[in-house]
Design an enzyme around this catalytic site. Structure first.
Site, PDB file in Angstrom:
ATOM      1  N   LYS A  51       0.798  -1.227   0.000  1.00 44.15           N
ATOM      2  CA  LYS A  51       0.000   0.000   0.000  1.00 44.15           C
ATOM      3  C   LYS A  51       0.835   1.284   0.000  1.00 44.15           C
ATOM      4  CE  LYS A  51      -4.464  -1.241   0.362  1.00 44.15           C
ATOM      5  NZ  LYS A  51      -5.553  -0.692  -0.464  1.00 44.15           N
ATOM      6  N   SER A 300       0.518  -9.628  -0.597  1.00 46.23           N
ATOM      7  CA  SER A 300       0.263  -8.195  -0.473  1.00 46.23           C
ATOM      8  C   SER A 300       0.689  -7.582   0.849  1.00 46.23           C
ATOM      9  CB  SER A 300      -1.222  -7.901  -0.709  1.00 46.23           C
ATOM     10  OG  SER A 300      -2.026  -8.651   0.187  1.00 46.23           O
TER      11      SER A 300
END
Length: 403
Positions: A51, A300
């Site tokens: 992110k 992720s």
């Protein structure tokens, strides 16, 4: 629009702050699937997740006036840390609204970058609505975690790195929450090589993108339920939805039990801590009906608190019959406990806990209950131990393991 030029620009910008996450070849999963499996370990980023890419690039595109107003976002944790870290780099204020269910480690790490954290709502969507209200009231600049083309562009730089390192990649597996990562990765992958298959992976209990694609319009789920908190999103982004529609080849859903198994596999075979949302693409590997392909699974994130980790490990060991509990009835007389333990030891079982209940019956000589929690190598070894206890004359009943 998401263009090659914008992705190139984003790649130059994000490399000011990201760690290099080189592909990791997995011999274990390659053998399991009959493919060549690689991991893109974004769990190794400074903030523990991909992110940071989207947050930093988005903030770089803002005017100085927009930044100085202060930044606000909503996030279950990883985008929060990305915005908090990027805001710190730019020397501006950051306010983060997080669901009350966010793991403590994500809350504390977000605060450690100097951000103000507000806990609100049970799911991301409720936290996001509150953040938007605060943005209107206080004049903050809102940084959306996924429904923003600049954010998606920053996330998509992952695809550029994958293709640079593995030009002949056949499949890229990407986790989907709101869809920003999937939009960025799939769009750039198709721009660079249309033949690459990009597969989205969602939790079965939070498959908002799969439902939206089926309905051919953005659809809100009535509720979500998954241990993959980072992808527990009810409504995908409408701005990025057309890119997902055009470029994602298929969506796989996995259930929570599969994520638990994937966590054990990653810890034992790769010594990696990957959070539940990051494990979606690992669990999805067995759902791909292909052989002899080069596959990259994007991990992720890795921001998992120790309590959650402990729970996942325990459930995983029970799920794979490596820990189990039996209730054995035996007469209350000297030597019976030793006899039972000897039977188990002879089968190489390892006793973890004993619970001896003398009051299960008014006739103690007839029946005393002994609950035994033990460790085995797996289902076959468990059955071997059970068979030996039965052969020794013990009446048994399986009970739920409780460590």
């Amino acid at each position: 629009m998401l263009t090659v030029e914008k992705f190139e620009e984003a790649s130059e910008v994000v490399h000011q702050v990201i760690q290099q996450t080189k592909l990791v070849y997995s011999d274990y999963f390659s053998r399991q699937t009959g493919n060549k499996v690689y991991f893109k370990p974004e769990n190794m980023q400074l903030t523990g997740a991909y992110k940071l890419r989207g947050a930093y690039y988005k903030i770089s595109t803002l005017s100085e006036e927009e930044r100085q107003k202060g930044l606000i976002t909503a996030s279950a944790g990883n985008h929060a840390q990305g915005v908090a870290y990027a805001a710190k780099c730019y020397g501006v204020k950051a306010v983060i609204v997080m669901p009350t269910t966010t793991p403590l480690i994500k809350v504390e790490r977000t605060k450690s970058y100097g951000a103000e954290v507000i806990l609100y709502g049970d799911v991301y969507d409720e936290a996001c609505a509150h953040a938007l209200e605060l943005a209107d009231q206080e004049g903050y600049t809102f940084i959306h975690p996924f429904n923003d083309l600049a954010v998606a562009t920053g996330q998509g730089t992952i695809a550029m790195e994958i293709i640079q390192e593995l030009p002949l990649v056949d499949y890229i597996l990407v986790p989907i929450g709101g869809g920003g990562l999937a939009a960025g990765v799939s769009t750039l992958a198709k721009l660079l090589n249309f033949h690459i298959k990009v597969i989205g992976v969602e939790p079965a209990g939070a498959n908002c993108m799969q439902v939206s694609l089926k309905n051919e319009e953005v659809t809100t789920l009535p509720h979500v339920s998954t241990i993959a908190d980072g992808t527990a999103v009810q409504t995908p982004g409408d701005l990025i939805f057309p890119y997902v529609q055009e470029n994602i080849d298929d969506i796989i859903t996995v259930n929570d039990d599969e994520l638990i198994a994937a966590f054990l596999d990653m810890v034992e075979n790769h010594k990696m801590i990957v959070e539940n949302s990051g494990l979606l693409t690992v669990a999805a590997l067995k759902h791909l009906n292909v052989k002899n392909k080069k596959i990259v699974s994007i991990l992720s994130g890795g921001n998992m608190d120790v309590i959650t980790m402990s729970s996942v490990v325990q459930h995983g060991l029970i799920q794979r019959d490596r820990i189990f509990t039996v209730s054995v009835r035996l007469p209350d007389r000297a030597g019976e406990l030793v006899r039972v333990a000897t039977v188990i030891a002879n089968q190489q079982g390892n006793i973890i806990k004993l619970d001896h209940n003398q009051f299960v019956s008014t006739n103690r000589n007839a029946a005393v209950e002994l609950k035994i929690t033990m460790e085995a190598f797996g289902t076959e070894h468990k059955q071997q131990i059970m068979k030996a206890l039965k052969a020794a004359g013990y009446e048994m009943q399986m009970v739920t393991a409780n460590l």
